[in-house]
Design a protein around this motif. Sequence first.
Motif, PDB file in Angstrom:
ATOM      1  N   THR A   1       0.828  -1.202   0.000  1.00 13.99           N
ATOM      2  CA  THR A   1       0.000   0.000   0.000  1.00 13.99           C
ATOM      3  C   THR A   1       0.866   1.257   0.000  1.00 13.99           C
ATOM      4  O   THR A   1       2.016   1.238   0.470  1.00 13.99           O
ATOM      5  N   THR A   2       0.307   2.377  -0.535  1.00 21.51           N
ATOM      6  CA  THR A   2       1.065   3.635  -0.571  1.00 21.51           C
ATOM      7  C   THR A   2       0.857   4.447   0.696  1.00 21.51           C
ATOM      8  O   THR A   2       1.495   5.465   0.897  1.00 21.51           O
ATOM      9  N   GLU A   3      -0.009   4.009   1.543  1.00 23.35           N
ATOM     10  CA  GLU A   3      -0.405   4.808   2.706  1.00 23.35           C
ATOM     11  C   GLU A   3       0.209   4.173   3.947  1.00 23.35           C
ATOM     12  O   GLU A   3       0.151   2.953   4.116  1.00 23.35           O
ATOM     13  N   ASP A   4       0.893   4.975   4.815  1.00 20.12           N
ATOM     14  CA  ASP A   4       1.684   4.339   5.863  1.00 20.12           C
ATOM     15  C   ASP A   4       1.263   4.674   7.282  1.00 20.12           C
ATOM     16  O   ASP A   4       1.950   4.335   8.225  1.00 20.12           O
TER      17      ASP A   4
ATOM     18  N   GLN B   1      -5.713   1.457   5.617  1.00 19.08           N
ATOM     19  CA  GLN B   1      -6.927   1.962   4.969  1.00 19.08           C
ATOM     20  C   GLN B   1      -7.354   0.998   3.866  1.00 19.08           C
ATOM     21  O   GLN B   1      -6.528   0.523   3.097  1.00 19.08           O
TER      22      GLN B   1
END
Lengths: 268, 328
Positions: free
Chosen positions: A34-37, A41
């Motif tokens: 995922t790109t969100e850390d 989400q």
Amino acid sequence: MRSDRASVGLKIAAGAGLAFLHLPLLLIFIYAFTTEDKSYQWPPPGLTLKWFAVTWDRPDVWQALSLSVRVASISTVIALVLGTLCAAAVSRTKFFGREAVSLLVILPIALPGIVTGISLRAAFNLADIPFSFWTIVLGHATFCVVVVYNNAVARFRRTSGSLIEASMDLGADSFQTFRHVILPNIATALLAGGMLAFALSFDEVIVTTFTAGQQQTLPIWMLEELVRPRQRPVTNVVAMVVVLVTFLPILGAYYLTRGTDTVAGQGK
Amino acid sequence: MTSAVRFTGASRHFGSVRAVDEVDIDIAEGEFFAMLGPSGSGKTTCLRLIAGFEQPSSGDIAIFGQSMQGVPPYRRQVNTVFQDYALFPHLNVLDNVAYGLMIAGSPKADRHRAAQEALELVALPGYGKRKPSELSGGQRQRVALARALVNKPKVLLLDEPLGALDLKLREQMQEELKVLQRKLGITFVFVTHDQGEALSMADRVAVFNEGKIVQVGRPEDIYYRPEVPFVADFVGSSNVLPPTLTEKLIGRRSHAALRPEAVKIGPQGHAAVVRATSFIGAATRVSVTMAETAMIALVPKGQAIPAIGDQVHLSWDADDLHLMEPGA
């Protein structure tokens, strides 16, 4: 007449069971990309491979991984030696209290890890042993021995006792008999037991929590990471590695012990 | 003659059980010697004492004049063919046969050549590459034999080696073992519970009962001149007459043995009642009761078979009634 085809209901139930077991695993894998850390989400806003590079450059990951590999390796070696000796004693000889010994050897794996952990911690404290790499190894060895023992004892029971006598009869002393007859016959069982022991030790958390000093094994490191969110997907990358590292030996052990029913001394 | 194996007052006790009790045996070099007895009579323990898997609790065992006290199995010049064959499942047939030579340090080419020869000896050439699990029972038996013989033992021990084979194969192997023993001149010590096997193969037979040897002798002696009722009873289905009946018949109070084929059914003799008859091929087995003693008579082919319930008369030659020691 009995039908060998599963009913539709059974198929759905089996599918649901498998999904229940393995979908969460899939989620872990997906979040590694995922790109969100900050928070997990769903669905992931984008996919990236950058966390693999980030993980690669983190020295704390490497330290934890190296510790885990070393602990698992040494615990496995200890377990192989002790477990094999124990299995040989229990299955090859008759002595007073043999069944009790057999039960006592298996007990550590039935005990909740937390009990093993607390008791080991108390024992180390009493004996004034500082917590170190070796205390973790000792903790892991307690349950690794059981796994090796169980595999070896089953194989010993299937290996006919007259093979050993035949070897002695043909001029081999105890050492030669062990090397040329016993070892080849129990080798796959030992390999399987060793792989399972390695896998168990590699992802152990509870006993390690009680027996480790300042060191962090890989699972402990992961636990800590989840509490302080910082580059969260790194944990997922590590989790993937852990799954692979533990899954491969278990798969190997499965293939090694499967289809060995006709092993050793089924003479007639 | 040199004695290959000598037991002097050898005993083996397991706790309070006297598995072998004060046994004396003298097995000559080159002899085919059978140990015969029911299970639990101590014959297998005797074999294990020779092999070295058991140590005598008292007494001594000597192989070619050398006491085997404290000598482990791997330093004895004897080899065993095990009841379950005990072939090594992880080795192929050739390596199984070559195992003893490999342990002795013989180079690979030499020991494989010797193993090939041994396999030819037992009529299994070309089987070297197979695994024991791919062989039939009879073939495994031959491999076990080759594996023992390849070491050129001074004494070959065979523990019920034919027990697991079917009848036809068993008879064939009996012949082959005899031929092999003559050819090699090795002392064979053979344990069996099958009296037919012991009598047809061995030069001498020792009959075991409850840890003791009750009679040793040539097969004819064992068969025709049993010394105790146990031997008469166990070796073939001999009629054992109780002392009271013998006294009535010939005035001597002693057990007596009477072979079924010696009993004639005819117009004269001792009155008896027919209880059962059964056809066994070349003859018919007639069970009768004579003076409250159950007896068997064999009626050869071609003679009249009495019906069940018939009153018949039994007779025999005086020589055929064989007196035995009382008691025992």
